[in-house]
Design an enzyme around this catalytic site. Sequence first.
Site, short mmCIF file in Angstrom:
data_model
loop_
_atom_site.label_atom_id
_atom_site.label_comp_id
_atom_site.label_asym_id
_atom_site.label_seq_id
_atom_site.Cartn_x
_atom_site.Cartn_y
_atom_site.Cartn_z
N LYS A 13 77.56 96.95 -16.79
CA LYS A 13 76.73 97.87 -17.56
C LYS A 13 75.27 97.74 -17.13
CE LYS A 13 79.99 99.51 -20.19
NZ LYS A 13 80.45 100.90 -20.03
N ASP A 14 74.49 98.78 -17.45
CA ASP A 14 73.07 98.72 -17.14
C ASP A 14 72.43 97.54 -17.86
OD1 ASP A 14 73.53 101.03 -15.80
OD2 ASP A 14 72.50 102.35 -17.20
N ARG A 15 71.43 96.98 -17.22
CA ARG A 15 70.77 95.82 -17.81
C ARG A 15 70.09 96.19 -19.13
NH1 ARG A 15 66.89 92.33 -14.05
NH2 ARG A 15 68.93 91.94 -13.13
#
Length: 284
Positions: A13-15
């Site tokens: 997932k995106d940070r």
Amino acid sequence: SVSADQIGFAGLKDRHAVCTQTFSLPRDSLPAEFRAADALGALGVRCIAEGFAVQGEPRWHQSKLRTGQLRGNHFEIILSETDVAPADALVKARLIADALKHTGWANFYGPQRFGKNGPQHAIARARKCLAGRIGGGRGKRPHAKWLDTLHLSALQSALFNEYLASRLRMGKFGTLWAGDLVSPPYSAYRPRLVKMASPDGGNGANHVGESSSGSSAQDLADATVAEEDTNAFAAGEISFTGPLFGAGGMGKPYGAAAELEASVWQEHMPGMSLSAIKESVLSG
């Protein structure tokens, strides 16, 4: 305790994101009190106590969750700081959304895939990594294998983006080529070769790869996509696919699609043959 490589997940997932994600844990790694079939509810409570918000009930499964085993992602996108009034912005957004339903969306990999220095830096970094793998080494630094895989995955994504951008520049985003690999959106099945019209102009069931194994490039250029697939493409029921360079049994395109894939590789990976990918143990 559970080691990191025992935890299964379908992707990163995106940070910086508010998100939910499914992951798997090996049963034998759990404390004894959580291994019973009726103890999963207690495991969910324990996760909450450790700072995780659990969506739904945990359940047993026969296998570990692995990268790529997902149906897709669902996003809610919030637009802010628009240069027009919110009501006017909403009208424009709906018009754009309606247009995209007919034209389709160029599904590029996002910039977060490549790190803060961008895709060209990611390509250069992965090229060095790939050369190292072919030479038989992966480095001795901690987590070298994991980082190498991340770098090579970024390479695949960057080259896919280059292929898609090239089709857009050529005005071929809304066109099926003879020799394209096609797939329904969100399909779990392998892409297939586009169907070609039969010589009498009807809907032939032959694929270009089946009917032209000995054909010349000119034969492919003169071929016509079957009306069945042309209509399905216009309705958004199928789409052409792009390359994720690597070893695997995903099939290969023919004709102009294959030529464009080869040119993208040659431009960004000079002096390195596609056969090198197979030696790198990189799936594609």
